[in-house]
Design an enzyme around this catalytic site. Structure first.
Site, PDB file in Angstrom:
ATOM      1  N   VAL A 171       0.828  -1.208   0.000  1.00  0.00           N
ATOM      2  CA  VAL A 171       0.000   0.000   0.000  1.00  0.00           C
ATOM      3  C   VAL A 171       0.865   1.262   0.000  1.00  0.00           C
ATOM      4  CG1 VAL A 171      -1.785   1.280   1.247  1.00  0.00           C
ATOM      5  CG2 VAL A 171      -1.946  -1.198   1.021  1.00  0.00           C
ATOM      6  N   LYS A 172       2.008   1.232   0.698  1.00  0.00           N
ATOM      7  CA  LYS A 172       2.888   2.408   0.678  1.00  0.00           C
ATOM      8  C   LYS A 172       3.430   2.660  -0.726  1.00  0.00           C
ATOM      9  CE  LYS A 172       5.420   5.889   1.724  1.00  0.00           C
ATOM     10  NZ  LYS A 172       6.693   5.813   2.433  1.00  0.00           N
ATOM     11  N   LEU A 173       3.827   1.610  -1.438  1.00  0.00           N
ATOM     12  CA  LEU A 173       4.320   1.795  -2.799  1.00  0.00           C
ATOM     13  C   LEU A 173       3.224   2.330  -3.716  1.00  0.00           C
ATOM     14  CD1 LEU A 173       6.567  -1.374  -3.153  1.00  0.00           C
ATOM     15  CD2 LEU A 173       7.352   1.007  -3.168  1.00  0.00           C
TER      16      LEU A 173
END
Length: 308
Positions: A171-173
């Site tokens: 999700v961060k990427l």
């Protein structure tokens, strides 16, 4: 609140983010020891009252550890050093890493009776310095419970438990590649506005209050781009890497996001000209030079650093 079993903690990686997180933990009462291979980074941390060491071996078995590292490959090298002696309770990896790496490290930690969570963060150095980061957490429920005292100190509770190990990285990427797309698209839109004689700042403020608005148009462009400061503290090299990684992990599950792939390529092109150490907000100089005080960069390819 889940109280820590022991307040000893290591911070591995004392750059802009790691150094600020170490200072925040120290201020919150943690007994912090920092490590970084850079003499300058260790010296800077020591000047803020942080104890430092020049050897990872000295941190084996420390109860808690926060990682703030430049790449997944370094995470894979670091974690076994921390687990070399018994005593580790939880390792909190704030690196924007890769899901497969986090899954392997979680398995390794569990085999040693410890917890490993991937908790890549957002909020920049200001958020790190004030304990107001947000985090995308990938972990088992038990691992999250073990790491929660550290997360609370760094985020004030502003973290999302996405799912199991590796999910925080995914999700961060995706968040970062969306930010990368928005930085480019807002710049192009504001350049059109300027061509019509409209002040870019006025256009950005108006758009920010409507359906096309975002943190990029409301905060990033006024704060770091339109005034020419380009001092967010996050580098071109890291954002170009993250955008490429987002597309790569999509391919690993059979997805082919054409628009995101085009965005990632746009950032690779900017990286080739600006170099890895340029601030990531300088993407505007390549997509919308007319709205930036510095204008377009030299067309000569940058030579420092390597492809992210």
């Amino acid at each position: 609140m889940n109280e820590p079993q022991n307040n000893q903690i290591a911070v591995i990686g004392l750059g802009a983010m790691g150094g600020a997180m170490a200072a925040t933990l120290h201020r919150c009462g943690w007994d912090v020891t920092g490590f970084d291979p850079s003499d300058a980074a260790r010296t800077a941390a020591a000047e803020t009252g942080i104890s430092v060491t020049d050897s990872l071996a000295n941190l084996a078995g420390i109860p808690y550890a926060v990682l703030s590292l430049p790449a997944a490959s370094i995470v894979e090298i670091t974690v076994p050093h921390l687990l070399a002696s018994p005593g580790t309770i939880a390792i909190i990896d704030t690196t924007t890493s890769e899901p497969a790496t986090s899954q392997r490290m979680a398995e390794l930690a569990e085999a040693h009776g410890a917890a490993f969570i991937d908790a890549p963060v957002s909020g920049g150095r200001d958020g790190a310095a004030t304990g107001k980061l947000s985090a995308f957490v990938g972990a088992s429920d038990a691992a999250l419970t073990a790491a929660e005292p550290v997360l609370l100190a760094l985020t004030g509770g502003n973290f999302s438990h996405i799912g199991g190990p590796g999910s925080g990285n995914v999700v961060k990427l995706l968040n970062n590649v969306l930010a990368a797309a928005n930085l480019a698209s807002v710049g192009e839109a504001l350049a059109v506005a300027k061509a019509y004689g409209i002040e870019p700042g006025t256009a950005a403020a108006s758009i920010s209050g409507a359906s096309g608005g975002s943190k990029v148009s409301a905060a990033m462009y006024p704060t770091w781009i339109l005034n020419g400061s380009h001092d967010s503290g996050f580098s071109m090299g890291l954002m170009a890497r993250d955008a490429a990684l987002a597309v790569a992990i999509a391919g690993q599950v059979g997805e082919k996001p054409a628009l995101l792939a085009a965005v990632a390529q746009q950032w690779q092109d900017a990286f080739a000209v600006l170099g890895p150490r340029a601030d990531f907000t300088e993407i505007a100089r390549t997509v919308a030079p007319a709205i930036t005080p510095a204008g377009a960069p030299s067309s000569t390819p940058a030579t420092e650093g390597s492809t992210p």
